[in-house]
Design a protein around this motif. Structure first.
Motif, PDB file in Angstrom:
ATOM      1  N   GLU A   1      36.749  45.131  30.536  1.00 48.34           N
ATOM      2  CA  GLU A   1      36.975  46.583  30.500  1.00 48.34           C
ATOM      3  C   GLU A   1      38.425  46.897  30.834  1.00 48.34           C
ATOM      4  O   GLU A   1      39.103  46.116  31.508  1.00 48.34           O
TER       5      GLU A   1
ATOM      6  N   ARG B   1      41.056  50.313  32.115  1.00 48.10           N
ATOM      7  CA  ARG B   1      41.153  51.673  32.640  1.00 48.10           C
ATOM      8  C   ARG B   1      42.612  52.043  32.776  1.00 48.10           C
ATOM      9  O   ARG B   1      43.449  51.190  33.054  1.00 48.10           O
ATOM     10  N   SER B   2      42.889  53.311  32.597  1.00 48.63           N
ATOM     11  CA  SER B   2      44.238  53.826  32.802  1.00 48.63           C
ATOM     12  C   SER B   2      44.265  54.603  34.109  1.00 48.63           C
ATOM     13  O   SER B   2      43.444  55.496  34.318  1.00 48.63           O
TER      14      SER B   2
ATOM     15  N   GLN C   1      47.993  51.124  32.170  1.00 46.82           N
ATOM     16  CA  GLN C   1      46.772  50.477  31.677  1.00 46.82           C
ATOM     17  C   GLN C   1      46.483  49.257  32.546  1.00 46.82           C
ATOM     18  O   GLN C   1      47.384  48.492  32.872  1.00 46.82           O
TER      19      GLN C   1
ATOM     20  N   VAL D   1      39.826  45.719  34.368  1.00 46.38           N
ATOM     21  CA  VAL D   1      38.844  45.824  35.436  1.00 46.38           C
ATOM     22  C   VAL D   1      38.322  44.422  35.746  1.00 46.38           C
ATOM     23  O   VAL D   1      37.932  43.686  34.841  1.00 46.38           O
TER      24      VAL D   1
ATOM     25  N   VAL E   1      40.939  47.413  39.643  1.00 45.42           N
ATOM     26  CA  VAL E   1      41.680  47.563  38.396  1.00 45.42           C
ATOM     27  C   VAL E   1      43.078  47.011  38.670  1.00 45.42           C
ATOM     28  O   VAL E   1      43.762  47.465  39.581  1.00 45.42           O
TER      29      VAL E   1
END
Length: 127
Positions: A17, A19-20, A25, A28, A41
């Motif tokens: 995965e 995430r930002s 960016q 995960v 993250v």
């Protein structure tokens, strides 16, 4: 008693995965420290890595000064992340999250500790 994880007990698993966070960016990961599992993250962007390396330097010194089981757990986690290409910390489930990164000079009193005692709680650490 509370067991101290060896670095070999700490696992970092890429979930696939992304995430930002704070405009960066990140990937995960699930982290296991031998006592619990939580999500983080992490980023490979140089400014995030530089900020995270500075924070880890502080925590390494803090952990060594503690000289106890909690300090040993911090050092075990640090050993896992130290050379990972995605070691820029953007978010820790249930705790820390990067808000922004900026460069500039700060007055000495910008970093003054509060007069009152404070508690520091990290995921996976005994309170």
């Amino acid at each position: 008693g509370v067991s101290i994880p060896a670095s070999s007990d700490v696992r970092l698993e890429d979930t696939g995965e992304f995430r930002s966070i704070a405009g960066y960016q990140g990937k995960v990961f699930k982290v296991s420290d031998g006592r619990g599992v939580y999500r983080v993250v992490l980023s490979n962007h140089p400014p995030v890595i530089a900020a995270s390396d500075a924070m880890r330097h502080f925590f390494r010194r803090f952990a060594k000064a503690m000289g106890n089981e909690q300090g040993a757990r911090i050092l075990a986690l640090d050993n896992t992340f130290r050379n990972h290409p995605y070691r820029g910390l953007l978010h820790v489930e249930g705790g820390l999250q990067l808000v922004s990164i900026s460069q500039g000079s700060r007055p000495d009193n910008f970093y003054a500790l509060p007069v009152n005692n404070f508690n520091l709680a990290l995921p996976g650490m005994a309170r």
